[in-house]
Design a protein around this motif. Structure first.
Motif, PDB file in Angstrom:
ATOM      1  N   PRO A   1       0.790  -1.233   0.000  1.00 39.77           N
ATOM      2  CA  PRO A   1       0.000   0.000   0.000  1.00 39.77           C
ATOM      3  C   PRO A   1       0.820   1.280   0.000  1.00 39.77           C
ATOM      4  O   PRO A   1       0.441   2.257  -0.666  1.00 39.77           O
TER       5      PRO A   1
ATOM      6  N   ARG B   1       0.518   4.162  -2.866  1.00 37.48           N
ATOM      7  CA  ARG B   1       0.182   5.559  -2.597  1.00 37.48           C
ATOM      8  C   ARG B   1       1.237   6.499  -3.189  1.00 37.48           C
ATOM      9  O   ARG B   1       0.911   7.583  -3.688  1.00 37.48           O
TER      10      ARG B   1
ATOM     11  N   GLU C   1      -0.867  -0.298   8.363  1.00 37.65           N
ATOM     12  CA  GLU C   1      -1.824  -0.716   7.336  1.00 37.65           C
ATOM     13  C   GLU C   1      -2.568  -1.959   7.813  1.00 37.65           C
ATOM     14  O   GLU C   1      -2.028  -2.772   8.558  1.00 37.65           O
TER      15      GLU C   1
ATOM     16  N   THR D   1     -11.156   0.296  -0.749  1.00 39.40           N
ATOM     17  CA  THR D   1      -9.721   0.087  -0.529  1.00 39.40           C
ATOM     18  C   THR D   1      -9.065  -0.477  -1.780  1.00 39.40           C
ATOM     19  O   THR D   1      -7.994  -0.014  -2.195  1.00 39.40           O
TER      20      THR D   1
ATOM     21  N   TYR E   1      -6.097   1.200  -4.233  1.00 41.01           N
ATOM     22  CA  TYR E   1      -4.879   0.538  -4.701  1.00 41.01           C
ATOM     23  C   TYR E   1      -4.804   0.557  -6.226  1.00 41.01           C
ATOM     24  O   TYR E   1      -3.725   0.767  -6.806  1.00 41.01           O
TER      25      TYR E   1
END
Length: 267
Positions: free
Chosen positions: A41, A45, A87, A104, A108
């Motif tokens: 993750p 980001r 996370e 979510t 991603y």
């Protein structure tokens, strides 16, 4: 792979992602070779942020990776109860409500979607292993130049998952349904030679020539006027969703815009 020279310092350099900009060419580099550029993750980001930080002058985005492997895919920490620092683990995500889980995964996916923006042409330079999320990140780009040692593999199905980082649509478009299904279900390695033969990659070169081949391709794209490149990319991207007559109409409309622009009659 040698690191290409840039005139400016990094625009972004965190969580295994570095973005540098040199006039019309931006380079996004995966910078965790010790762990074969595994993904999670935080890296996703950072990739989303790299897309947001692209200046309007950028026409080409090169995606490359340090070390022997492009990306070995998802960090296996995702499957442990502890997960990543700060996370939720994937096991915890599975307990979320449908809307939260969907949101979510959509977040991603954002790391993989901006590479096909109409105003840029993205080129992946792939060496060594590109597995799972690594394979899908290469597929997110418009074009792929690969080293002769490159090997692609889609391992999600063998882990009880599906490829969900936007890779299924381009994979089917490039190699066809039957071959895409076989690649995903078996999880086998697709070597560079097969990747070129099937259309998965544009060209394969010796590893020490990978950066040069990407630079040559970028220079060739930059030699054409930007607006013509943008219109052509849009025509080709939409071709699969249009029938023959609709594509003919789209060509006419795009050409009318180009002719008016060249004649100084554009808006």
């Amino acid at each position: 792979m040698a690191t290409p020279a840039h005139d400016h310092g990094p625009v972004l350099d965190r969580d295994g992602v570095r973005l540098t900009v040199d006039d019309a060419i931006a380079t996004v580099t995966l910078t965790n070779p010790a762990k074969r550029n595994v993904q999670g993750p935080a890296l996703w980001r950072a990739l989303i942020e790299a897309g947001r930080l692209l200046p309007g002058s950028v026409r080409i985005v090169v995606l490359r990776a340090e070390g022997k492997s492009f990306s070995a895919g998802l960090d296996r920490k995702a499957f442990t109860p502890e997960g990543f620092d700060g996370e939720l683990s994937f096991l915890s995500l599975a307990r979320e409500a449908d809307a939260e889980l969907d949101a979510t995964i959509a977040l991603y996916q954002g790391a993989f979607t901006w590479w096909r923006r109409s105003d840029i042409v993205s080129i992946a330079a792939v060496q060594g292993h590109a597995i799972g999320a690594g394979f899908q990140l290469a597929l997110a780009c418009d074009l792929r130049v690969v080293a002769e040692d490159a090997q692609f593999a889609m391992r999600e199905t063998s882990l009880g998952l599906v490829p969900d980082l936007t890779g299924t649509h381009p994979l089917v478009g490039l190699v066809g349904y039957a071959r895409a299904l076989e690649i995903c279900l078996t999880g086998r390695f697709v070597p560079a030679e097969e990747a070129v033969t099937t259309g998965l990659a544009n060209v394969a070169v010796p590893a020490d020539q990978l950066d040069g081949a990407v630079q040559d391709l970028a220079a060739a794209v930059l030699s054409a006027p930007r607006d013509a490149v943008v219109e052509t990319k849009a025509l080709l991207q939409g071709a699969r969703d249009r029938d023959y007559d609709a594509q003919r109409a789209a060509e006419r409309a795009a050409q009318a815009r180009r002719l008016r622009d060249l004649a100084g009659l554009g808006e």
